[in-house]
Design a protein around this motif. Sequence first.
Motif, PDB file in Angstrom:
ATOM      1  N   UNK A 198       0.815  -1.209   0.000  1.00 29.78           N
ATOM      2  CA  UNK A 198       0.000   0.000   0.000  1.00 29.78           C
ATOM      3  C   UNK A 198       0.849   1.259   0.000  1.00 29.78           C
ATOM      4  N   UNK A 199       1.937   1.242   0.786  1.00 29.42           N
ATOM      5  CA  UNK A 199       2.831   2.406   0.832  1.00 29.42           C
ATOM      6  C   UNK A 199       3.510   2.620  -0.517  1.00 29.42           C
ATOM      7  N   UNK A 200       3.970   1.519  -1.134  1.00 30.86           N
ATOM      8  CA  UNK A 200       4.608   1.642  -2.446  1.00 30.86           C
ATOM      9  C   UNK A 200       3.623   2.189  -3.476  1.00 30.86           C
ATOM     10  N   UNK A 201       2.395   1.657  -3.446  1.00 29.57           N
ATOM     11  CA  UNK A 201       1.371   2.117  -4.394  1.00 29.57           C
ATOM     12  C   UNK A 201       1.021   3.581  -4.156  1.00 29.57           C
ATOM     13  N   UNK A 202       0.926   3.966  -2.870  1.00 27.92           N
ATOM     14  CA  UNK A 202       0.599   5.357  -2.537  1.00 27.92           C
ATOM     15  C   UNK A 202       1.697   6.304  -3.003  1.00 27.92           C
ATOM     16  N   UNK A 203       2.967   5.915  -2.740  1.00 24.24           N
ATOM     17  CA  UNK A 203       4.087   6.764  -3.149  1.00 24.24           C
ATOM     18  C   UNK A 203       4.123   6.901  -4.669  1.00 24.24           C
ATOM     19  N   UNK A 204       3.899   5.777  -5.366  1.00 24.81           N
ATOM     20  CA  UNK A 204       3.883   5.819  -6.835  1.00 24.81           C
ATOM     21  C   UNK A 204       2.758   6.705  -7.354  1.00 24.81           C
ATOM     22  N   UNK A 205       1.585   6.583  -6.740  1.00 26.35           N
ATOM     23  CA  UNK A 205       0.435   7.389  -7.156  1.00 26.35           C
ATOM     24  C   UNK A 205       0.680   8.868  -6.892  1.00 26.35           C
ATOM     25  N   UNK A 206       1.239   9.183  -5.705  1.00 25.58           N
ATOM     26  CA  UNK A 206       1.529  10.578  -5.377  1.00 25.58           C
ATOM     27  C   UNK A 206       2.593  11.147  -6.308  1.00 25.58           C
ATOM     28  N   UNK A 207       3.602  10.318  -6.648  1.00 28.62           N
ATOM     29  CA  UNK A 207       4.632  10.775  -7.580  1.00 28.62           C
ATOM     30  C   UNK A 207       4.041  11.065  -8.953  1.00 28.62           C
ATOM     31  N   UNK A 208       3.061  10.226  -9.357  1.00 28.67           N
ATOM     32  CA  UNK A 208       2.389  10.445 -10.639  1.00 28.67           C
ATOM     33  C   UNK A 208       1.603  11.744 -10.621  1.00 28.67           C
ATOM     34  N   UNK A 209       0.904  11.997  -9.494  1.00 28.57           N
ATOM     35  CA  UNK A 209       0.172  13.255  -9.363  1.00 28.57           C
ATOM     36  C   UNK A 209       1.111  14.440  -9.416  1.00 28.57           C
ATOM     37  N   UNK A 210       2.274  14.281  -8.752  1.00 29.54           N
ATOM     38  CA  UNK A 210       3.239  15.369  -8.719  1.00 29.54           C
ATOM     39  C   UNK A 210       3.796  15.653 -10.108  1.00 29.54           C
ATOM     40  N   UNK A 211       4.014  14.570 -10.896  1.00 33.17           N
ATOM     41  CA  UNK A 211       4.528  14.754 -12.252  1.00 33.17           C
ATOM     42  C   UNK A 211       3.476  15.349 -13.180  1.00 33.17           C
ATOM     43  N   UNK A 212       2.196  15.088 -12.890  1.00 24.85           N
ATOM     44  CA  UNK A 212       1.126  15.606 -13.733  1.00 24.85           C
ATOM     45  C   UNK A 212       0.809  17.076 -13.458  1.00 24.85           C
ATOM     46  N   UNK A 213       1.328  17.601 -12.360  1.00 19.08           N
ATOM     47  CA  UNK A 213       1.035  18.999 -12.004  1.00 19.08           C
ATOM     48  C   UNK A 213       1.712  19.946 -12.992  1.00 19.08           C
ATOM     49  N   UNK A 214       0.936  20.879 -13.524  1.00 21.14           N
ATOM     50  CA  UNK A 214       1.463  21.877 -14.464  1.00 21.14           C
ATOM     51  C   UNK A 214       1.744  23.165 -13.696  1.00 21.14           C
ATOM     52  N   UNK A 215       2.999  23.603 -13.723  1.00 22.19           N
ATOM     53  CA  UNK A 215       3.399  24.830 -13.039  1.00 22.19           C
ATOM     54  C   UNK A 215       3.410  25.981 -14.038  1.00 22.19           C
ATOM     55  N   UNK A 216       2.743  27.058 -13.673  1.00 23.64           N
ATOM     56  CA  UNK A 216       2.681  28.239 -14.535  1.00 23.64           C
ATOM     57  C   UNK A 216       3.710  29.268 -14.053  1.00 23.64           C
ATOM     58  N   UNK A 217       4.593  29.648 -14.967  1.00 20.43           N
ATOM     59  CA  UNK A 217       5.681  30.571 -14.643  1.00 20.43           C
ATOM     60  C   UNK A 217       5.602  31.772 -15.577  1.00 20.43           C
ATOM     61  N   UNK A 218       5.570  32.949 -14.987  1.00 17.55           N
ATOM     62  CA  UNK A 218       5.607  34.162 -15.789  1.00 17.55           C
ATOM     63  C   UNK A 218       7.047  34.597 -16.025  1.00 17.55           C
TER      64      UNK A 218
END
Length: 432
Positions: A34-54
């Motif tokens: 469960x911890x491995x799956x959670x970390x992988x899922x959170x890492x995927x969410x983190x990679x999917x985040x789009x950062x907007x930079x001016x």
Amino acid sequence: MNNLKLIIKREFIARVRNRTFVVMTFLSPLIFVGMISLITWLATLNNDEIREIGFFDETGSFIADFKSSDQINYINYSDLTLNGAKDSVVLKKLYGLLYIPKKQSNAELARSIQFYAEEAPNISILNDIEKVIAGKLTNQNFEEKGLDLDVIENSKAKVNIQIENFSGEKTSKMSNYVKMIFGGAAGYFLMMFIIIYGNMVMRSVIEEKANRIIEIIISSVKPLQLMMGKILGTSFAGILQFVIWMLLGAVLLTVATSIFGVEAQPVGMDASLAMQESNQEEIQLVLQDILKLPLATLVLSFLIYFIGGYFLYSSIYAAIGAAVDSETDSQQFMLPVILPLMLGIYVGFFSVIENPHGTVSTVFSMIPLTSPIVMLMRIPFGVNWWEVLISIILLIGSIIFITWLAGRIYRVGILMYGKKPTYKELFKWLKY
């Protein structure tokens, strides 16, 4: 001998029927996966985040160079004032604002670029921005010196060093990492097993001593037999739990990978072929490196050092349990037990990986208190058979000696109550 068998059976059944043992046997793999799956899922969410930079470019030279990607979306605020750009970034809660001032020289410009943000930005994002700016400024410097950029680009050489031994066998660049993973995993699991099940032995002795059951048992059983029975019974229960963990872990990881695993993204045929051509040989070499590992030696050595290391430390844990009246009192004796284990891990990861056949690695793979961990980390790198044999002989000799010492402390301390022992008193018990 019959008494020893009875004690082993009693300790094994007592551990296996314990509610905590049963729950943790089946719950631990679930928690781990469960911890491995959670970390992988959170890492995927983190990679999917789009950062907007001016960005505010006073020079006007970098506007076309900042191109948005899957992770970063660049917004041009160069038509505003600097303060207006800052206010817009803050109002829209963007990731940050990149400010490129207008300077007389590229050298001065390179030292004057600023990034405004509420929090410290991600280092990888800063590295990407610096790479874009540095590339642009470098090309401008080449143009100022009258150099042809196309000629320079075509003149760049890409070096890919091939690794091969003197027998002609090719080796992957990842070879040392493969060996490190196998050796490190074996050493780490051994350390965790020793700590977990050594503590079980100690708690078992403390509980029986606190309940005064030990006085009845000791009247019909020799103290050394009782100590060895506890060590063996707990070890068999631990091995059973370990096997169940491995089986459940393998099944759950397979299920978790199929459910939460990242699916392969469709790519173009050309990109796919290029990727296959660039990675296929390296993957084959990695697989060859895994197959060339001394797997049989590693498995056999793991079993030997697994049993040897457990017996060595469990004897010490049993002696500590007999010497104290509660788990709290045992803490003063834990540092000398934990320290060699931690030292073995640190030597393994910092010395063995760097130089598996160096003096430090070799010495610590011979010292019995650290050899079960360090030698397991060295074996994937290839160790002479006589070094392994010497290490095992020293380990067996130490087990006999430590068990003898622990037995002398055990037979005296098992009937001692109401007083916290010191190292001086433990030394006196050895003479009784």
